[in-house]
Design an enzyme around this catalytic site. Sequence first.
Site, mmCIF file in Angstrom:
data_model
loop_
_atom_site.group_PDB
_atom_site.id
_atom_site.type_symbol
_atom_site.label_atom_id
_atom_site.label_comp_id
_atom_site.label_asym_id
_atom_site.label_seq_id
_atom_site.Cartn_x
_atom_site.Cartn_y
_atom_site.Cartn_z
ATOM 1 N N LYS A 69 0.515 6.850 0.337
ATOM 2 C CA LYS A 69 -0.496 7.659 1.130
ATOM 3 C C LYS A 69 0.114 8.604 2.017
ATOM 4 C CE LYS A 69 -4.554 5.265 1.138
ATOM 5 N NZ LYS A 69 -5.622 5.683 1.075
ATOM 6 N N SER A 94 -7.645 1.506 7.378
ATOM 7 C CA SER A 94 -7.267 0.074 7.520
ATOM 8 C C SER A 94 -5.932 0.227 7.793
ATOM 9 C CB SER A 94 -7.664 -0.713 6.493
ATOM 10 O OG SER A 94 -6.692 -0.725 5.508
ATOM 11 N N SER A 320 2.148 0.216 -4.860
ATOM 12 C CA SER A 320 1.619 1.150 -3.826
ATOM 13 C C SER A 320 1.954 0.963 -2.435
ATOM 14 C CB SER A 320 0.221 1.158 -3.959
ATOM 15 O OG SER A 320 -0.546 -0.173 -3.597
#
Length: 334
Positions: A69, A94, A320
């Site tokens: 991210k 989240s 990820s």
Amino acid sequence: MTPSPTGPTGPGSTDVPDVVTFDDVRDAARRLAGVAHRTPVLRSRTLDALAGAEVHLKCENFQRVGAFKFRGAYNALSRLSPEQLARGVVAYSSGNHAQAVALAARELGSHAVIVMPEDSPQSKTDATAGYGAEIVRYDRYTGDRVALGRQLAEERGLALIPPYEHPHIIAGQGTAALELIEETGPLDALLAPVGGGGLMAGSATAATALVPGIRMIGVEPEAGDDTLRSLAAGHPVTIPVPHTIADGQAIATPGELTFAVNRRLLDSVVLVSDDEIRAAMKFAFERLKIVTEPSGAGALAALLAGRVTPLPPRIGVIISGGNVGLERFLELLG
């Protein structure tokens, strides 16, 4: 069954306008150079033998904030004007996008306000606060995080940085696949987890440009199959907020922008159970010596569980993220 889009909405279609281009991904890579980590690509003979293929793991659990991210967040924030940065930014997440925006804001001399669910993992909440962000809580099962984020943006004059519904976010996430293929050379398939769809949309944009004909395979938890259902319907559909250990993929509907890309470039989406995710986390820890969070292990879970058929010879898998606290990790695998 897994839908494989064909015809005017399948891979190679040109009837959907480009949300993000390969040049956008390349430009994001230039902005991220020296700021984001160029994460390692891990190989394992044991994994190859179990999978029956040559597997290349792109380990975004070693990225800054512990997840991919940061790529999209920094790419987006770095394009804001000095005036916008001075006023600050707001995001909803989240956990991983929350941390990414908080750190990117700090790196660029700005301030972040983050809307987070009350049940976000404590390790992610603590890390977000540790990067200097103000946290605003909401109930993910009854509240509307998008509406709350927009309200805060309007009231305080903040720039809204969504977790996936933004071309600069998508382009930034695509740099993970760009780096992977630059290191490995052409791959036959690329597996990545799908939540809101930003990682997959960016990865598919980069991978299909670099390797025409590569199979793009998304992975969702069984309880959170909104993208799978949306592909079958031909438009975004909404499901109840999923109850799954993969909190980063507990999404009720895919993004409009990300779905426009994924509908065009994905070959298929496969599902994995929470138990299969746990098994992949355990394998990664015991045999690969890496820590993954549930969402981060989804693509590996699909490979280990035999969800990818027919099996291509050379496969890329994006791990990820690795943001899971010790107590949660032991609870999941205990």
